[in-house]
Design an enzyme around this catalytic site. Structure first.
Site, PDB file in Angstrom:
ATOM      1  N   GLY A 174       0.837  -1.207   0.000  1.00 29.26           N
ATOM      2  CA  GLY A 174       0.000   0.000   0.000  1.00 29.26           C
ATOM      3  C   GLY A 174       0.873   1.260   0.000  1.00 29.26           C
ATOM      4  CB  THR A 219      -4.673   0.298  10.208  1.00 29.34           C
ATOM      5  OG1 THR A 219      -3.569  -0.218   9.477  1.00 29.34           O
ATOM      6  CG2 THR A 219      -5.932   0.227   9.381  1.00 29.34           C
ATOM      7  CB  ALA A 230       0.581   5.681  16.202  1.00 26.40           C
ATOM      8  CG  PHE A 232       2.977   6.570  12.457  1.00 27.49           C
ATOM      9  CD1 PHE A 232       3.366   5.963  13.647  1.00 27.49           C
ATOM     10  CD2 PHE A 232       2.312   5.791  11.521  1.00 27.49           C
ATOM     11  CE1 PHE A 232       3.088   4.620  13.889  1.00 27.49           C
ATOM     12  CE2 PHE A 232       2.033   4.448  11.759  1.00 27.49           C
ATOM     13  CZ  PHE A 232       2.426   3.865  12.942  1.00 27.49           C
ATOM     14  CG  HIS A 291      -7.456  12.223   5.626  1.00 29.77           C
ATOM     15  ND1 HIS A 291      -8.024  12.909   6.672  1.00 29.77           N
ATOM     16  CD2 HIS A 291      -6.299  11.695   6.091  1.00 29.77           C
ATOM     17  CE1 HIS A 291      -7.242  12.793   7.734  1.00 29.77           C
ATOM     18  NE2 HIS A 291      -6.185  12.066   7.415  1.00 29.77           N
ATOM     19  CE  LYS A 332      -8.871   8.764   7.400  1.00 31.97           C
ATOM     20  NZ  LYS A 332      -8.103   7.579   7.825  1.00 31.97           N
TER      21      LYS A 332
HETATM   22  P1  NAP Z   1      -3.584   1.717   0.886  1.00 28.72           P
HETATM   23  O1  NAP Z   1      -2.705   2.362  -0.143  1.00 28.72           O
HETATM   24  O2  NAP Z   1      -4.984   1.348   0.499  1.00 28.72           O
HETATM   25  O3  NAP Z   1      -2.812   0.443   1.450  1.00 28.72           O
HETATM   26  C1  NAP Z   1      -3.393  -0.546   2.216  1.00 28.72           C
HETATM   27  C2  NAP Z   1      -2.807  -1.861   1.730  1.00 28.72           C
HETATM   28  O4  NAP Z   1      -3.176  -2.897   2.650  1.00 28.72           O
HETATM   29  C3  NAP Z   1      -3.333  -2.267   0.343  1.00 28.72           C
HETATM   30  O5  NAP Z   1      -2.272  -2.755  -0.438  1.00 28.72           O
HETATM   31  C4  NAP Z   1      -4.327  -3.377   0.679  1.00 28.72           C
HETATM   32  O6  NAP Z   1      -4.489  -4.305  -0.351  1.00 28.72           O
HETATM   33  C5  NAP Z   1      -3.617  -4.006   1.859  1.00 28.72           C
HETATM   34  N1  NAP Z   1      -4.486  -4.853   2.665  1.00 28.72           N
HETATM   35  C6  NAP Z   1      -5.826  -4.774   2.850  1.00 28.72           C
HETATM   36  N2  NAP Z   1      -6.241  -5.758   3.663  1.00 28.72           N
HETATM   37  C7  NAP Z   1      -5.137  -6.476   3.991  1.00 28.72           C
HETATM   38  C8  NAP Z   1      -4.917  -7.628   4.777  1.00 28.72           C
HETATM   39  N3  NAP Z   1      -5.917  -8.259   5.400  1.00 28.72           N
HETATM   40  N4  NAP Z   1      -3.642  -8.090   4.897  1.00 28.72           N
HETATM   41  C9  NAP Z   1      -2.621  -7.482   4.273  1.00 28.72           C
HETATM   42  N5  NAP Z   1      -2.767  -6.405   3.491  1.00 28.72           N
HETATM   43  C10 NAP Z   1      -4.009  -5.898   3.352  1.00 28.72           C
HETATM   44  O7  NAP Z   1      -3.731   2.679   2.165  1.00 28.72           O
HETATM   45  P2  NAP Z   1      -2.615   3.602   2.833  1.00 28.72           P
HETATM   46  O8  NAP Z   1      -2.817   5.004   2.423  1.00 28.72           O
HETATM   47  O9  NAP Z   1      -1.282   2.972   2.681  1.00 28.72           O
HETATM   48  O10 NAP Z   1      -3.072   3.526   4.354  1.00 28.72           O
HETATM   49  C11 NAP Z   1      -3.080   2.298   5.054  1.00 28.72           C
HETATM   50  C12 NAP Z   1      -3.710   2.548   6.420  1.00 28.72           C
HETATM   51  O11 NAP Z   1      -2.881   3.448   7.171  1.00 28.72           O
HETATM   52  C13 NAP Z   1      -5.095   3.221   6.365  1.00 28.72           C
HETATM   53  O12 NAP Z   1      -5.901   2.691   7.391  1.00 28.72           O
HETATM   54  C14 NAP Z   1      -4.808   4.683   6.660  1.00 28.72           C
HETATM   55  O13 NAP Z   1      -5.897   5.341   7.262  1.00 28.72           O
HETATM   56  C15 NAP Z   1      -3.658   4.534   7.634  1.00 28.72           C
HETATM   57  N6  NAP Z   1      -2.766   5.682   7.722  1.00 28.72           N
HETATM   58  C16 NAP Z   1      -2.233   5.941   8.934  1.00 28.72           C
HETATM   59  C17 NAP Z   1      -1.358   6.982   9.080  1.00 28.72           C
HETATM   60  C18 NAP Z   1      -0.766   7.242  10.434  1.00 28.72           C
HETATM   61  O14 NAP Z   1       0.013   8.198  10.584  1.00 28.72           O
HETATM   62  N7  NAP Z   1      -1.090   6.435  11.439  1.00 28.72           N
HETATM   63  C19 NAP Z   1      -1.006   7.784   7.997  1.00 28.72           C
HETATM   64  C20 NAP Z   1      -1.552   7.476   6.747  1.00 28.72           C
HETATM   65  C21 NAP Z   1      -2.433   6.416   6.613  1.00 28.72           C
HETATM   66  P3  NAP Z   1      -5.724  -4.132  -1.422  1.00 28.72           P
HETATM   67  O15 NAP Z   1      -5.387  -2.895  -2.179  1.00 28.72           O
HETATM   68  O16 NAP Z   1      -5.659  -5.398  -2.227  1.00 28.72           O
HETATM   69  O17 NAP Z   1      -6.967  -4.003  -0.619  1.00 28.72           O
END
Ligand code: NAP
Length: 264
Positions: free
Chosen positions: A11, A99, A124, A127, A154, A158
């Site tokens: 991701g 997440t 967190a 981050f 966002h 999201k």
């Molecule tokens: P993203 O680009 O959609 O990446 C998520 C990845 O996880 C995708 O490749 C998805 O695959 C995969 N995935 C889904 N279900 C899974 C599972 N059961 N096992 C393994 N992999 C799985 O989203 P992102 O922008 O990287 O964000 C990811 C998460 O981090 C979100 O919840 C977002 O809100 C959070 N986030 C947190 C912060 C922070 O600072 N804490 C900052 C930014 C984002 P598919 O595409 O095949 O579904």
């Protein structure tokens, strides 16, 4: 060496995190967890160079047995994160969770599980150090200016709304602010949702647009004045020093902590 497994490695956040773990001293990327069978290693995926030989697993128990991670970093989706966190704790692997989307009941259960296992877990919602400071400053401001509205913005991929950071900001403000209904007592929405989500009388507005990354404004209104505290994450690198900090810190802890502001 801290042995790290990443769930969600392909991701947007995960790709950045793979490079962070590979390039930081003192940590080693031992495995990736996916729900799809994508081939044996990260090098099979188009977003990584061929020589990235980190193995990919679809079964967490097998991942743990074969690669013995100290930490599971989860950057997946609200649908899978609770199960991943629970499984990690049950296998004595310390979760670092970026997440968002946990329910209060889930957080309570995971807090108990970490306590009974006596192992660290960091959840967190944000981050980025600047976002943590935004929340701390907002909590301070709310002591003096209790009329607050939060606008979080966002990217349009999201899944959850309001954002974890938006909710966490409202929770931190609620610790110091008397519960209060804001706006006109007789106000009526002519279009449902116009006034945003309600958190103890504070309103949270969620904007979702392509082009945005992660942004938030906390607005405080007073007599003849307006204070705005704003944070912008302009790219996903902004989260990576926090990710590395959490990986290094979680192995020294023996309980669950929700929010980076409680450990920095
Ligand atoms: P993203 O680009 O959609 O990446 C998520 C990845 O996880 C995708 O490749 C998805 O695959 C995969 N995935 C889904 N279900 C899974 C599972 N059961 N096992 C393994 N992999 C799985 O989203 P992102 O922008 O990287 O964000 C990811 C998460 O981090 C979100 O919840 C977002 O809100 C959070 N986030 C947190 C912060 C922070 O600072 N804490 C900052 C930014 C984002 P598919 O595409 O095949 O579904």
């Amino acid at each position: 060496m801290i042995r790290v497994a990443i769930a969600g490695a392909r991701g947007k956040m995960g790709i950045e995190a793979v490079h962070t773990v590979l390039n930081r001293e003192g940590m080693e990327l031992v495995a990736a967890l996916d729900y799809k069978d994508l081939g044996p290693t990260l090098g099979n995926l188009e977003m990584f160079p061929d020589y990235y030989d980190t193995p990919i697993y679809t079964d967490f128990a097998q991942l743990v047995a074969e690669t013995k991670p100290d930490v599971l970093l989860d950057l997946t989706s609200p649908h899978s994160v609770y199960q991943h966190t629970k499984e990690a704790l049950e296998h004595n692997v310390r979760p670092v969770i970026g997440t968002t989307g946990f329910t209060d009941e889930q957080l309570q259960e995971l807090t108990e599980l970490a306590r009974s296992k006596k192992i660290g877990c960091i959840i967190a919602p944000n981050f980025a150090i600047g976002a943590i400071l935004m929340m701390k400053f907002a909590k301070e401001a709310a002591k003096y200016l209790p009329d607050v509205e939060i606008i979080e913005m966002h990217h349009d991929r999201k899944l959850d709304a309001p954002s974890g950071t938006g909710i966490k900001t409202a929770q931190m403000i609620a610790e110091v602010r008397q519960s209060k209904i804001q706006g006109h007592p007789d106000e009526k929405e002519t279009h449902e949702g116009a006034r945003g989500a309600d958190f103890e009388g504070m309103k949270i507005h969620s904007v979702r647009l392509p082009g945005l990354v992660a942004h938030q404004q906390v607005l405080f209104g007073g007599d003849g004045q307006l204070l705005t505290i704003r944070h912008d994450s302009l790219n996903r690198e902004s989260f990576m020093s926090g990710v590395a900090f959490c990986i290094n810190t979680v192995i020294t802890m023996d309980k669950l902590v929700y929010g980076l502001e409680n450990i920095i």
